[in-house]
Design an enzyme around this catalytic site. Sequence first.
Site, PDB file in Angstrom:
ATOM      1  N   ASN A 119      63.333  55.218  56.635  1.00  0.00           N
ATOM      2  CA  ASN A 119      63.316  53.878  56.056  1.00  0.00           C
ATOM      3  C   ASN A 119      64.437  53.014  56.611  1.00  0.00           C
ATOM      4  OD1 ASN A 119      62.821  51.779  53.907  1.00  0.00           O
ATOM      5  ND2 ASN A 119      64.872  52.434  53.277  1.00  0.00           N
TER       6      ASN A 119
ATOM      7  N   ARG B  12      60.801  46.644  49.572  1.00  0.00           N
ATOM      8  CA  ARG B  12      60.390  47.225  50.856  1.00  0.00           C
ATOM      9  C   ARG B  12      60.962  46.543  52.087  1.00  0.00           C
ATOM     10  NH1 ARG B  12      54.466  48.201  48.351  1.00  0.00           N
ATOM     11  NH2 ARG B  12      54.715  50.396  47.813  1.00  0.00           N
TER      12      ARG B  12
ATOM     13  N   ASP C 279      67.701  48.279  57.028  1.00  0.00           N
ATOM     14  CA  ASP C 279      66.280  48.532  56.805  1.00  0.00           C
ATOM     15  C   ASP C 279      65.464  48.372  58.090  1.00  0.00           C
ATOM     16  OD1 ASP C 279      64.652  49.177  54.445  1.00  0.00           O
ATOM     17  OD2 ASP C 279      63.516  47.391  55.018  1.00  0.00           O
TER      18      ASP C 279
ATOM     19  N   ARG D 219      59.292  66.164  54.225  1.00  0.00           N
ATOM     20  CA  ARG D 219      59.608  65.479  52.975  1.00  0.00           C
ATOM     21  C   ARG D 219      60.101  64.111  53.431  1.00  0.00           C
ATOM     22  NH1 ARG D 219      64.353  62.778  50.728  1.00  0.00           N
ATOM     23  NH2 ARG D 219      64.248  62.953  48.480  1.00  0.00           N
TER      24      ARG D 219
ATOM     25  N   ASP E 291      61.801  60.693  52.916  1.00  0.00           N
ATOM     26  CA  ASP E 291      62.769  60.076  52.011  1.00  0.00           C
ATOM     27  C   ASP E 291      62.433  58.606  51.726  1.00  0.00           C
ATOM     28  OD1 ASP E 291      65.518  60.221  50.756  1.00  0.00           O
ATOM     29  OD2 ASP E 291      65.928  58.644  52.221  1.00  0.00           O
TER      30      ASP E 291
ATOM     31  N   HIS F   5      60.393  52.470  49.366  1.00  0.00           N
ATOM     32  CA  HIS F   5      60.984  51.365  50.125  1.00  0.00           C
ATOM     33  C   HIS F   5      60.274  51.108  51.448  1.00  0.00           C
ATOM     34  CE1 HIS F   5      64.064  51.272  47.082  1.00  0.00           C
ATOM     35  NE2 HIS F   5      64.053  52.581  47.141  1.00  0.00           N
TER      36      HIS F   5
ATOM     37  N   GLU G  94      58.834  61.023  48.884  1.00  0.00           N
ATOM     38  CA  GLU G  94      59.692  60.744  47.742  1.00  0.00           C
ATOM     39  C   GLU G  94      59.397  59.353  47.211  1.00  0.00           C
ATOM     40  OE1 GLU G  94      64.261  60.032  46.288  1.00  0.00           O
ATOM     41  OE2 GLU G  94      63.566  59.319  48.217  1.00  0.00           O
TER      42      GLU G  94
ATOM     43  N   ARG H  18      58.605  73.348  44.091  1.00  0.00           N
ATOM     44  CA  ARG H  18      59.832  73.439  44.894  1.00  0.00           C
ATOM     45  C   ARG H  18      60.994  73.866  43.995  1.00  0.00           C
ATOM     46  NH1 ARG H  18      61.694  67.908  47.328  1.00  0.00           N
ATOM     47  NH2 ARG H  18      62.211  67.587  45.139  1.00  0.00           N
TER      48      ARG H  18
END
Length: 529
Positions: free
Chosen positions: A132, A190, A199, A227, A229, A233, A265, A369
Amino acid sequence: MGKCLCFFRAGIHNLKSMKLFILVALFGLGLAQHNSHFRHGRTAIVHLFEWRWADIAAECERFLGPNGFGGVQISPPSEHIVLDHPWRPWYQRYQPIGFKLCSRSGNENELRDMITRCNNVGVNIYVDVVINHMCGSGGGEGTHSSCGSWFSASKRDFPSVPFSKVDFNDNKCRTGSGEIENYGDVNQVRDCRLVGLLDLALEKDYVRGKVADYLNKLVDLGVAGFRVDACKHMWPGDLSAIYGLLKNLNTTWFPGGSKPFIFQEVIDLGGEPITSREYFHLGRVTEFKYGAKLGTVFRKWNGEKLSYTRNWGEGWGFMPNGDALVFVDNHDNQRGHGAGGAAIVTFWDSRLHKMAVSYMLAHPYGVTRVMSSFRWNRHIVNGKDENDWIGPPSHADGSTKSVPINADQTCGDGWVCEHRWRQIKNMVIFRNVVNGQPHSNWWDNQSNQVAFGRGNRGFIVFNNDDWDLDVTLKTGMPGGTYCDIISGQKNESRCTGKQINVGGDGQAHFKISNRDEDPFVAIHADSKL
Ligand SMILES: *[C@@H]1O[C@H](CO)[C@@H](O)[C@H](O)[C@H]1NC(C)=O
Ligand SMILES: *[C@@H]1O[C@H](CO)[C@@H](O)[C@H](O)[C@H]1NC(C)=O
Ligand SMILES: *[C@@H]1O[C@H](CO)[C@@H](O)[C@H](O)[C@H]1NC(C)=O
């Protein structure tokens, strides 16, 4: 519990879109990315938070493979900023400065060696990827990075990728500060900076291509998935484009045509315009309600009782089973970051933690998990941990310590190794043994004593009341003598802990004191004498 109603209402209201959604999920690209590609009927992931690659390789061979763990979530392997203030916090790895495979956990050769050795013992590697953003806008300029690559945060210059000014969202973000100011505004969430982090403009083909190259390099090395992250966003459309560029998994270890497993996530406890649901077609999503609710239940807060978990899972308003990645705690919310607050049950509350993790592993909902943590000096002031930033056990120069294994199989030097605790390790095996069996033979005492089985392959009984449990229950298991895998386990022809006799009618008597070290009992087909 009020959640059930909402879920039903949403269900009826969106019946048409649900049908369409199911069609897309079944035949679209998405479903493939929901498959964890576990091998040999394995069922659980362990997050070896901040472990060095060399230690993970050894752990796969000496412990995870032999005990049936399905995979490891590793900390971000990409080059990251190195911070002095505070000193080497764990979160510096969530501030990439490039995609060289060189981090606090080790270099590219060590990473490759780990992936190979874990794969060779049937343990998958899932990589935590930060795509991100890059480092914080105040990250300075120079070579204070894990591989020594030069970068300038103020100039938005990351030549090791390379990314420059035009590859960031500074002009797209519409807030005065350039930061996310209002979580009610989807565009801000975002397009603006999350806690100062630069960003990335993921709408650009160039940026998407660089991110995909990074992920594809890991796929070629043999990882089973990612995974991802901070997905809240990122625009689902941008993620879809990036995932569409991914290669199939390496056929040295995985069947041809296998797509990487993706779990995203997204923190969604309700009350925000961005929901988990927007990401279901792309892969699985972290179900943060799961640990927040389970912690509340085991702590008996807000009038919750274990008996209310009869319809645990979708019945509690959680996301569809096939989309969920579940956990009791994670590296963020175990230190008060992220979501769930004080309800989250961590290793600091070890007795409750063992119970909650065992409940999760016994229950069929979601891909599970398990967290494996390091200890730090907590310093809680007005409910906030002032030391929530502390990094892994380290030497004076800031390099991460390796994980020593004690004679009793526990870990030393501040590594908690919850996954090695007998109760948790044995429940990972339980989950494998009962894989595919339905939730069955529920019993409760309308309070905090409950029991349930998994077909005829396993049975578990919890006593979280403040008095003893002494009952005869229908287990659904074939008659015989079984070893309880919580107070001990089966060793050759005897039990090291409690022994449970199941009659020819499938009934068994259970006695669990509320003062037992662990007030729960579990048996399964392979713990039979
Ligand atoms: C798959 O992994 C093997 C073993 O590490 C390696 O030799 C091979 O080059 C990899 N395949 C690709 C496409 O990179
Ligand atoms: C809970 O279980 C115990 C025995 O296991 C029983 O005596 C008690 O009445 C049950 N119900 C409640 C509400 O505590
Ligand atoms: C299992 O039993 C063997 C001998 O039968 C013994 O040497 C070993 O220490 C036992 N292991 C455990 C974990 O109790």
